[in-house]
Design an enzyme around this catalytic site. Structure first.
Site, short mmCIF file in Angstrom:
data_model
loop_
_atom_site.label_atom_id
_atom_site.label_comp_id
_atom_site.label_asym_id
_atom_site.label_seq_id
_atom_site.Cartn_x
_atom_site.Cartn_y
_atom_site.Cartn_z
N ASN A 64 0.83 -1.21 0.00
CA ASN A 64 0.00 0.00 0.00
C ASN A 64 0.86 1.26 0.00
O ASN A 64 1.94 1.28 0.58
CB ASN A 64 -0.92 0.00 1.23
N CYS B 76 16.43 12.20 -11.72
CA CYS B 76 17.54 11.86 -10.81
C CYS B 76 17.07 11.24 -9.50
O CYS B 76 17.88 10.76 -8.71
CB CYS B 76 18.42 13.08 -10.54
N HIS C 213 5.86 -0.49 -2.78
CA HIS C 213 5.39 0.29 -3.93
C HIS C 213 5.48 1.80 -3.73
O HIS C 213 4.82 2.56 -4.43
CB HIS C 213 3.94 -0.12 -4.27
N THR D 97 -4.71 -8.91 0.46
CA THR D 97 -4.09 -8.76 -0.86
C THR D 97 -4.60 -9.86 -1.79
O THR D 97 -4.78 -11.00 -1.36
CB THR D 97 -2.54 -8.76 -0.80
P1 OAD Z 1 -6.20 -5.74 -4.70
O1 OAD Z 1 -7.23 -4.68 -4.91
O2 OAD Z 1 -5.71 -6.48 -5.89
O3 OAD Z 1 -6.77 -6.81 -3.69
C1 OAD Z 1 -7.40 -6.45 -2.49
C2 OAD Z 1 -7.71 -7.72 -1.75
O4 OAD Z 1 -8.26 -7.36 -0.48
C3 OAD Z 1 -8.75 -8.62 -2.44
O5 OAD Z 1 -8.25 -9.95 -2.45
C4 OAD Z 1 -9.98 -8.50 -1.56
O6 OAD Z 1 -10.72 -9.71 -1.50
C5 OAD Z 1 -9.37 -8.20 -0.21
N1 OAD Z 1 -10.22 -7.44 0.73
C6 OAD Z 1 -11.09 -6.45 0.45
N2 OAD Z 1 -11.65 -5.97 1.57
C7 OAD Z 1 -11.08 -6.65 2.60
C8 OAD Z 1 -11.21 -6.61 4.03
N3 OAD Z 1 -12.03 -5.74 4.62
N4 OAD Z 1 -10.45 -7.45 4.77
C9 OAD Z 1 -9.61 -8.34 4.17
N5 OAD Z 1 -9.46 -8.44 2.82
C10 OAD Z 1 -10.16 -7.61 2.06
O7 OAD Z 1 -5.01 -5.05 -3.91
P2 OAD Z 1 -3.49 -5.53 -3.75
O8 OAD Z 1 -3.39 -7.00 -3.62
O9 OAD Z 1 -2.92 -4.70 -2.68
O10 OAD Z 1 0.41 -1.89 -7.23
O11 OAD Z 1 -2.89 -5.08 -5.13
C11 OAD Z 1 -1.52 -5.25 -5.32
C12 OAD Z 1 -0.98 -4.16 -6.20
O12 OAD Z 1 -1.75 -4.09 -7.41
C13 OAD Z 1 -1.12 -2.75 -5.65
O13 OAD Z 1 -0.14 -2.43 -4.69
C14 OAD Z 1 -0.98 -1.92 -6.89
C15 OAD Z 1 -1.75 -2.74 -7.90
O14 OAD Z 1 -1.18 -2.82 -9.15
C16 OAD Z 1 0.93 -0.73 -7.74
O15 OAD Z 1 0.28 0.28 -7.85
C17 OAD Z 1 2.37 -0.85 -8.10
#
Ligand code: OAD
Length: 244
Positions: free
Chosen positions: A100, A128, A117, A186
């Site tokens: 995050n 730079c 990230h 995640t």
């Molecule tokens: P995602 O949006 O891909 O996934 C969020 C996850 O949280 C999902 O699996 C949901 O089921 C879960 N979720 C939602 N609400 C929840 C809750 N209250 N409690 C527990 N789980 C819950 O987000 P990330 O996995 O963080 O990268 O995405 C990874 C990366 O994808 C991000 O950091 C971003 C994006 O590309 C960059 O910007 C470089």
């Protein structure tokens, strides 16, 4: 709700590592990327969050980040973030690895954080890399680096960019050293973060996943705790405190 095996592991654990994703901030009101109300669906960030678009239309990219920044200014850490501050105080060796960029772990009070990230609250020179603090008014144009004259950009990782080398290396080392590894909120699909639980498992860690729904990691996790992180984590802290 928590297995005896998990509680026994946590009772004797010296090194605990947690990987978080957008789901941990959902209860604070920060939209996740994927899923029903995911940001990705509305904004196609892969089109905005990359260096090519920035080089062609830096105003557009900045506008999107300012919008997200303002959204994040209005939100506060939730009970899941605070439970991880308790984790940091409970376990002798602790590390919080986050994908995050919303700064909410820092705001809650965690100190041992690896940001994979970047952080939306920071800026850097697009050429730079010189760091810059604070906000600026886009009406005055995008500020330029005082050293090299190139445009300043948000200090976040974009599509097609490498993660900060030191951050991913340290994260891999901590995953290897962990006795219990948590993957929380995640979707477990974005590399290289998605490999961290497997690195931990390969080195003997007990893998716990907390998510409202199953992910590609679920079948490999030792324990899947299905539900909202802001509900499960505070309950887990209560149980851990009874053990120690
Ligand atoms: P995602 O949006 O891909 O996934 C969020 C996850 O949280 C999902 O699996 C949901 O089921 C879960 N979720 C939602 N609400 C929840 C809750 N209250 N409690 C527990 N789980 C819950 O987000 P990330 O996995 O963080 O990268 O995405 C990874 C990366 O994808 C991000 O950091 C971003 C994006 O590309 C960059 O910007 C470089």
């Amino acid at each position: 709700m928590f297995s005896d095996t998990l509680l026994a592991r946590l009772k004797k654990a010296y090194t605990v590592v947690v990987l978080t994703g957008a789901g941990i901030s959902a209860a604070s009101g920060v939209p996740t990327f994927r899923g029903e109300n995911g940001l990705w669906k509305k904004f196609r960030p892969e089109k905005l969050a990359n260096f090519y678009t920035f080089s062609q239309n830096p105003e557009l990219v900045w506008e999107w980040y300012q919008w997200r920044r303002e959204l994040i200014y209005k939100v506060k850490p939730n009970l899941a973030h605070y439970a991880l501050v308790d984790f940091e105080n409970i376990f002798p060796e602790f590390c919080l690895i986050t994908q995050n960029i919303d700064n909410l772990h820092q705001e809650a009070g965690n100190k041992k954080i690896i940001e994979l990230h970047g952080n939306i609250m920071r800026n850097k020179c697009s050429s730079c890399g010189k760091p810059y603090e604070g906000d600026f008014d886009l009406k005055n144009g995008i500020p330029k680096c005082s050293d090299c004259g190139e445009l300043i950009r948000p200090d976040v990782v974009w599509f097609g960019e490498f993660l900060p080398q030191e951050a991913i290396q340290k994260a891999q080392e901590m995953a290897m050293a962990s006795e219990v590894f948590f993957s929380i909120g995640t979707s477990a699909v974005v590399e290289p973060a998605a490999s961290l639980p497997y690195i931990a498992k390969g080195n003997g860690a007990y893998i716990v996943e907390i998510n409202i729904e199953k992910t590609p990691l679920t079948s490999s996790a030792d324990e899947f705790l299905q539900g909202a992180a802001d509900k499960i984590l505070p309950e887990l802290v209560i149980e851990i405190n009874k053990l120690r």
